[in-house]
Design a protein around this motif. Structure first.
Motif, PDB file in Angstrom:
ATOM      1  N   VAL A 216     123.728  15.513 101.764  1.00  0.00           N
ATOM      2  CA  VAL A 216     124.241  15.500 103.134  1.00  0.00           C
ATOM      3  C   VAL A 216     123.883  16.816 103.816  1.00  0.00           C
ATOM      4  N   ASP A 217     123.396  16.737 105.040  1.00  0.00           N
ATOM      5  CA  ASP A 217     123.116  17.925 105.845  1.00  0.00           C
ATOM      6  C   ASP A 217     124.445  18.434 106.392  1.00  0.00           C
ATOM      7  N   ARG A 218     125.029  19.420 105.693  1.00  0.00           N
ATOM      8  CA  ARG A 218     126.366  19.887 106.070  1.00  0.00           C
ATOM      9  C   ARG A 218     126.369  20.536 107.454  1.00  0.00           C
ATOM     10  N   LYS A 219     125.309  21.212 107.774  1.00  0.00           N
ATOM     11  CA  LYS A 219     125.245  21.854 109.090  1.00  0.00           C
ATOM     12  C   LYS A 219     125.315  20.807 110.197  1.00  0.00           C
ATOM     13  N   ARG A 220     124.558  19.726 110.027  1.00  0.00           N
ATOM     14  CA  ARG A 220     124.581  18.646 111.014  1.00  0.00           C
ATOM     15  C   ARG A 220     125.943  17.963 111.032  1.00  0.00           C
ATOM     16  N   LEU A 221     126.538  17.770 109.857  1.00  0.00           N
ATOM     17  CA  LEU A 221     127.851  17.137 109.763  1.00  0.00           C
ATOM     18  C   LEU A 221     128.898  17.939 110.526  1.00  0.00           C
ATOM     19  N   LEU A 222     128.904  19.264 110.331  1.00  0.00           N
ATOM     20  CA  LEU A 222     129.898  20.090 111.017  1.00  0.00           C
ATOM     21  C   LEU A 222     129.680  20.098 112.523  1.00  0.00           C
ATOM     22  N   ARG A 223     128.430  19.963 112.958  1.00  0.00           N
ATOM     23  CA  ARG A 223     128.162  19.872 114.393  1.00  0.00           C
ATOM     24  C   ARG A 223     128.781  18.605 114.973  1.00  0.00           C
ATOM     25  N   GLN A 224     128.816  17.538 114.161  1.00  0.00           N
ATOM     26  CA  GLN A 224     129.432  16.289 114.623  1.00  0.00           C
ATOM     27  C   GLN A 224     130.956  16.389 114.655  1.00  0.00           C
ATOM     28  N   LEU A 225     131.528  17.134 113.708  1.00  0.00           N
ATOM     29  CA  LEU A 225     132.981  17.206 113.603  1.00  0.00           C
ATOM     30  C   LEU A 225     133.589  18.274 114.511  1.00  0.00           C
ATOM     31  N   GLU A 226     132.809  19.298 114.823  1.00  0.00           N
ATOM     32  CA  GLU A 226     133.347  20.432 115.577  1.00  0.00           C
ATOM     33  C   GLU A 226     133.942  20.049 116.935  1.00  0.00           C
ATOM     34  N   PRO A 227     133.280  19.183 117.745  1.00  0.00           N
ATOM     35  CA  PRO A 227     133.848  18.855 119.066  1.00  0.00           C
ATOM     36  C   PRO A 227     135.174  18.109 119.015  1.00  0.00           C
ATOM     37  N   LEU A 228     135.551  17.564 117.863  1.00  0.00           N
ATOM     38  CA  LEU A 228     136.781  16.768 117.766  1.00  0.00           C
ATOM     39  C   LEU A 228     138.041  17.622 117.861  1.00  0.00           C
ATOM     40  N   SER A 229     137.898  18.936 117.577  1.00  0.00           N
ATOM     41  CA  SER A 229     139.049  19.854 117.561  1.00  0.00           C
ATOM     42  C   SER A 229     140.162  19.337 116.653  1.00  0.00           C
ATOM     43  N   ILE A 230     139.774  18.858 115.483  1.00  0.00           N
ATOM     44  CA  ILE A 230     140.704  18.409 114.443  1.00  0.00           C
ATOM     45  C   ILE A 230     140.460  19.283 113.217  1.00  0.00           C
ATOM     46  N   PRO A 231     141.504  19.732 112.523  1.00  0.00           N
ATOM     47  CA  PRO A 231     141.291  20.566 111.329  1.00  0.00           C
ATOM     48  C   PRO A 231     140.379  19.876 110.322  1.00  0.00           C
ATOM     49  N   VAL A 232     139.357  20.586 109.892  1.00  0.00           N
ATOM     50  CA  VAL A 232     138.427  20.086 108.879  1.00  0.00           C
ATOM     51  C   VAL A 232     138.585  20.938 107.630  1.00  0.00           C
ATOM     52  N   GLN A 233     138.895  20.298 106.522  1.00  0.00           N
ATOM     53  CA  GLN A 233     139.082  21.015 105.271  1.00  0.00           C
ATOM     54  C   GLN A 233     138.284  20.321 104.171  1.00  0.00           C
ATOM     55  N   THR A 234     138.303  20.901 102.990  1.00  0.00           N
ATOM     56  CA  THR A 234     137.499  20.379 101.892  1.00  0.00           C
ATOM     57  C   THR A 234     138.316  20.343 100.615  1.00  0.00           C
ATOM     58  N   VAL A 235     137.749  19.738  99.588  1.00  0.00           N
ATOM     59  CA  VAL A 235     138.393  19.660  98.274  1.00  0.00           C
ATOM     60  C   VAL A 235     137.561  20.482  97.297  1.00  0.00           C
ATOM     61  N   PRO A 236     138.117  20.846  96.148  1.00  0.00           N
ATOM     62  CA  PRO A 236     137.381  21.689  95.198  1.00  0.00           C
ATOM     63  C   PRO A 236     136.077  21.056  94.735  1.00  0.00           C
ATOM     64  N   SER A 237     135.170  21.923  94.288  1.00  0.00           N
ATOM     65  CA  SER A 237     133.898  21.448  93.757  1.00  0.00           C
ATOM     66  C   SER A 237     134.111  20.805  92.392  1.00  0.00           C
ATOM     67  N   MET A 238     133.108  20.051  91.941  1.00  0.00           N
ATOM     68  CA  MET A 238     133.218  19.355  90.661  1.00  0.00           C
ATOM     69  C   MET A 238     133.351  20.341  89.500  1.00  0.00           C
ATOM     70  N   SER A 239     132.667  21.504  89.608  1.00  0.00           N
ATOM     71  CA  SER A 239     132.759  22.497  88.528  1.00  0.00           C
ATOM     72  C   SER A 239     134.176  23.026  88.386  1.00  0.00           C
ATOM     73  N   GLU A 240     134.871  23.203  89.522  1.00  0.00           N
ATOM     74  CA  GLU A 240     136.260  23.666  89.472  1.00  0.00           C
ATOM     75  C   GLU A 240     137.168  22.603  88.870  1.00  0.00           C
ATOM     76  N   LEU A 241     136.875  21.333  89.156  1.00  0.00           N
ATOM     77  CA  LEU A 241     137.688  20.246  88.597  1.00  0.00           C
ATOM     78  C   LEU A 241     137.484  20.141  87.090  1.00  0.00           C
TER      79      LEU A 241
END
Length: 644
Positions: A216-241
């Motif tokens: 996934v192109d994360r930079k492009r994804l965040l550009r799509q989510l940024e205008p929504l003005s909704i909190p965007v968060q993430t979950v731990p990486s697989m290595s941490e799990l």
């Protein structure tokens, strides 16, 4: 009423479940006969009633044996429904057998109808109760959309359903084929329709749950989510799990890699491992941002021993404890030695290197905060220049094979003392590389490190949580950025590639505009920027002016002719250097100026040296500005009066 039921003792809940099952099982038997015989009012014979009673008793006994009544209804899962199926099948068989043994009239289709009805009643009552119990909890949960409908997304949805804070209402997918399908009862929507879906499902938060192998192109994804003005968060990486450092439902702010907007540089692990495996390695400044991450990565390459050299007691204690935990969990069997000491003490450094037969030194100890070094010129020079010199001389005397200096992009045409001191440290190592050949010296130069102490990202995050404003020095200021793991990987890579005197730099892509980074963080935390056009916004971006020694643009190379290396994203430059005799003379002058606390002389020496130092303001050393030079003169006269 539901709360009254939930607060009952466990034994009462089980009695209610048994009573409910007895009633509905009897009703299922009666309904099966009534449907088969097409009689609205069917009255069983004595034999049929006996068969029904024994069947119900045996069925309840089977349910008890299978553990159905130990299952907590609000967390009822697939296993409980399988238990009901097994019990119902056994119950239908029991009905057939008893009908034959007791010579009761039981048509062949009745056990089948009975089994279907029993499953519907026994399973349906539990499902209904679970929905009634969970519905108030779901209403109180924050409605979230999960980006990613893969394995990670489904695990997250399951974990959130059992929790109390977040309720998943929607999956956002990158596969058009999955659009308008459902997963775990939740609608799946193409990411292109995210704005409409978020509004339709009243989403209050977006969680990224991307599979580790997703492209996934994360930079492009965040550009799509940024205008929504909704909190965007993430979950731990697989290595941490996998390592148990985090759980799938440990929600946190966006990873710094997401804000960076580019793929991190990957090291050539085979080369790095060959330069570290079984070696005796020492890291100076081991408790700092870069030093600690270096230690975390080095220990996984299984050196024979890892020496942590640090002057801060607490930082040394913290990193030692963390590394010992990694050492134990991953069975690495690396000897870890925490050593207190200053890089300015040459004999201490040499004694440590000799005691542990050090083969490779990663020199991360430095004062790096630009305004603080501007306010403490002498200490900055002592630590960054003389600390590097003393540690390097100790490495030569102790027979160390490789010595890697962690430098900075601020060493290129510096406008501040910190950058000039790091450039001078590079010149010292280049001079030592020409003076001898036993110890291989190399330098690694990179941009700002996201997430380190003093980095803008944690500062902006804290300012946003405090309600603002976000303080940015200038609207046009730009910086190159790296993550701490990425910078540490580059250092390890350079440590294995250097042949003597090289300066390694990273192809870091496009620089980041700090003001835009601040605005992106505001939007991705679900807030709006407060401006003259939007006075009702949440967070204001306030420009405070450039700090002492700060410049708008940073560079990575002094020259314009970088050379390639075996790594596609790492470049090498042999920049302007000095003969060791000239370096030694400069260091003697700098020593005298530092001992006399003559900040003016120190600044002049930095300007005269081929560092490219060009200060963009007046000297702002705090002690010097407040009469520190007079204190030193008084001290010198006192020293002359002392007996020798």
């Amino acid at each position: 009423m539901i709360n009254t039921f939930l607060n009952l003792p466990r034994v009462y809940k089980r009695l209610i479940s048994v009573s409910s099952d007895v009633f509905f099982l009897f009703f299922a038997v009666w309904a099966a006969f009534a449907l088969r015989l097409e009689q609205q009012i069917w009255i069983p014979s004595r034999e049929q009633f006996t068969v029904a009673t024994i069947t119900v008793v045996i069925t309840v006994g089977i349910f008890v044996r299978l553990g159905l009544y130990r299952a907590v209804i609000r967390y009822l899962g697939d296993k409980a429904f399988l238990t009901i199926i097994y019990g119902v099948v056994a119950s239908s068989v029991t009905l057939i057998v008893l009908g034959y043994l007791l010579q009761a009239f039981v048509p062949r289709s009745v056990p089948i109808i009975y089994g279907a009805l029993a499953f519907i009643f026994v399973g349906g009552t539990r499902l209904g109760v679970r929905m009634l119990v969970n519905r108030p909890r779901m209403r109180s949960k924050e409605r979230v959309a999960i980006v990613g409908a893969g394995e990670t997304g489904m695990q997250l949805a399951s974990a959130l359903e059992q929790g109390t804070e977040y309720g998943p209402v929607l999956f956002l997918t990158f596969r058009r084929a999955n659009h308008k399908s459902t997963i775990k009862g939740l609608p799946v929507v193409d990411i292109k329709h995210v704005a409409k879906a978020v509004q339709q499902h009243r989403v209050q938060r977006i969680l990224l749950a991307l599979d580790p192998n997703s492209k996934v192109d994360r930079k492009r994804l965040l550009r799509q989510l940024e205008p929504l003005s909704i909190p965007v968060q993430t979950v731990p990486s697989m290595s941490e799990l996998v390592t148990g450092r985090a759980r799938i439902n440990d929600i946190r702010d966006l990873d710094i890699e997401d804000l960076l907007g580019r793929d991190p540089v990957r090291p050539e692990n085979a080369i790095v491992a060959g330069s570290l495996y079984g070696k005796s390695v020492m890291v100076t400044g081991a408790g700092g941002s870069i030093g600690s991450e270096l230690c975390r990565q080095i220990i996984r390459h299984k050196p024979s021993r890892l020496v942590l050299f640090e002057q801060s007691e607490f930082s040394l204690y913290s990193i030692e404890r963390e590394l010992e935990s990694i050492n134990q969990i991953e069975s690495l069997e690396v000897q870890i030695h925490p050593i207190l000491g200053s890089v300015c003490h040459r004999r201490r450094c040499e004694a440590v290197m000799r005691a542990f037969d050090i083969e490779t030194v990663y020199h991360a100890a430095a004062y790096k905060h630009v305004p603080l070094v501007e306010h403490n010129v002498i200490e900055g020079i002592q630590n960054n220049v003389f600390g590097t010199w003393h540690t390097a001389e100790a490495a030569i005397s102790a027979g160390v094979q490789r010595f890697v200096l962690i430098s900075t992009d601020k060493a290129v045409r510096p406008t501040n003392v910190m950058g000039a001191s790091k450039r001078l440290a590079e010149l010292v190592l280049q001079g030592l590389a020409e003076r001898q050949a036993d110890t291989c010296f190399s330098m690694v130069r990179f941009g700002n490190v996201l997430g380190s102490s003093g980095s803008v990202v944690p500062l902006f995050r804290d300012q946003i949580r405090d309600g603002g404003p976000i303080t940015v020095t200038h609207p046009d200021i730009i910086r190159y950025f790296m993550t701490i793991p990425e910078a540490s990987q580059l250092v390890l890579q350079a440590g294995s590639m250097g042949t003597g005197g090289e300066v390694f730099v990273l192809d870091m892509g496009e620089p980041v505009k700090i003001a835009e980074l601040a605005r992106k963080m505001v939007h991705l935390m679900g807030l709006e920027e407060k401006t003259s056009e939007n006075p009702e916004g949440d967070i204001e971006v306030l420009f405070t002016g450039l700090r002492p020694g700060e410049k708008l643009f940073e560079e990575l190379l002094i020259g314009d002719d970088p050379q390639g290396t075996n790594h596609p994203r790492i470049m090498m430059a042999r920049e302007v250097s000095m003969d060791w005799s000239d370096v030694e003379l400069l260091l003697k002058k700098l020593t005298l100026a530092s001992q006399n606390f003559d900040c003016g002389a120190v600044i002049e020496l930095l300007r005269e040296a081929p560092t490219g130092y060009s200060p963009n303001g007046d000297m702002v050393d705090l002690v010097w500005r407040n009469g520190g030079d007079q204190v030193v003169q008084l001290s010198e006269s006192s020293v002359r009066q002392l007996p020798h």
